[in-house]
Design an enzyme around this catalytic site. Structure first.
Site, PDB file in Angstrom:
ATOM      1  N   GLU A 178       4.121  11.458  -0.466  1.00 32.48           N
ATOM      2  CA  GLU A 178       3.639  11.239  -1.827  1.00 32.48           C
ATOM      3  C   GLU A 178       2.468  12.166  -2.121  1.00 32.48           C
ATOM      4  O   GLU A 178       1.671  12.464  -1.230  1.00 32.48           O
ATOM      5  CB  GLU A 178       3.211   9.772  -1.974  1.00 32.48           C
ATOM      6  CG  GLU A 178       2.609   9.387  -3.299  1.00 32.48           C
ATOM      7  CD  GLU A 178       3.538   9.493  -4.496  1.00 32.48           C
ATOM      8  OE1 GLU A 178       4.017  10.616  -4.764  1.00 32.48           O
ATOM      9  OE2 GLU A 178       3.765   8.486  -5.168  1.00 32.48           O
ATOM     10  N   ASP A 189      -2.263   6.050  -6.616  1.00 31.56           N
ATOM     11  CA  ASP A 189      -3.228   5.718  -7.671  1.00 31.56           C
ATOM     12  C   ASP A 189      -3.397   4.197  -7.703  1.00 31.56           C
ATOM     13  O   ASP A 189      -4.089   3.639  -6.860  1.00 31.56           O
ATOM     14  CB  ASP A 189      -2.692   6.286  -8.991  1.00 31.56           C
ATOM     15  CG  ASP A 189      -3.703   6.297 -10.116  1.00 31.56           C
ATOM     16  OD1 ASP A 189      -4.299   5.243 -10.391  1.00 31.56           O
ATOM     17  OD2 ASP A 189      -3.891   7.354 -10.740  1.00 31.56           O
TER      18      ASP A 189
END
Length: 177
Positions: A99, A103
């Protein structure tokens, strides 16, 4: 027509390369004697994943998955769906998800749950960046490059509305929602 925001460098390409090499060394050690399946999350992870694979230099397979969670703004609308699924079966495989940024954690948590249901032998997460200050869901990152401030990141595959992916450095831009 509004003007495009100006990117400001957060991590230079040399820092990124050193970090990717470090991550590759950690992964190589942990997957010694195994034949992992690396699953890149499109679109943002493609540059990071390509560099990581070159530094890994071990037998592995590559897959991609594409999720939809972000609109054109900065915040997540809350609905996550698989837009492009896997072509390879992962049952019994050692799977490493690649990734670009974690977040809120909602998207990656969705993906990890989706993948666990397919019964891999193991499932780990490698993230280039982690925006811990925005976390809304608990996520364990097994291999982490950088912890980053609450800024909108672009470059090295990361984009703002499909712009700035080409930048060789990780930068931030000031954007308005």
């Amino acid at each position: 027509m509004s003007s495009q925001p100006e990117p400001h460098i957060l991590f230079r390409r040399e820092e990124i390369e050193a970090t990717v090499k470090r991550l590759a060394a950690e992964i190589k050690k942990d997957y010694q004697g195994k034949h992992p399946l690396l699953i890149g999350i499109l679109k943002g992870s493609f540059m990071f994943m390509a560099d990581l694979i070159r530094f890994l230099d071990v037998p592995l397979e590559v897959e991609f998955i594409r999720l939809s969670s972000y609109g054109r703004g900065r915040s997540t609308p809350g609905k996550i769906k698989v837009v492009q699924g896997l072509c390879s079966p992962i049952k019994g495989r050692d799977v490493l998800v690649i990734e670009d940024i974690v977040d809120t954690g909602l998207t990656i948590l969705f993906l990890l749950d989706y993948l666990w249901k397919k019964k891999p032998a193991s499932l780990k997460l490698c993230a280039l960046t982690d925006k811990l200050s925005r976390r809304q869901a608990p996520v364990i990152i097994d291999y982490l490059g950088f912890t980053v401030p609450d800024k909108f990141l672009v470059g090295y595959g990361l984009d703002w509305d499909e712009k700035f992916r080409y930048l060789p450095d990780i930068c931030f831009v000031e954007v308005k929602d």
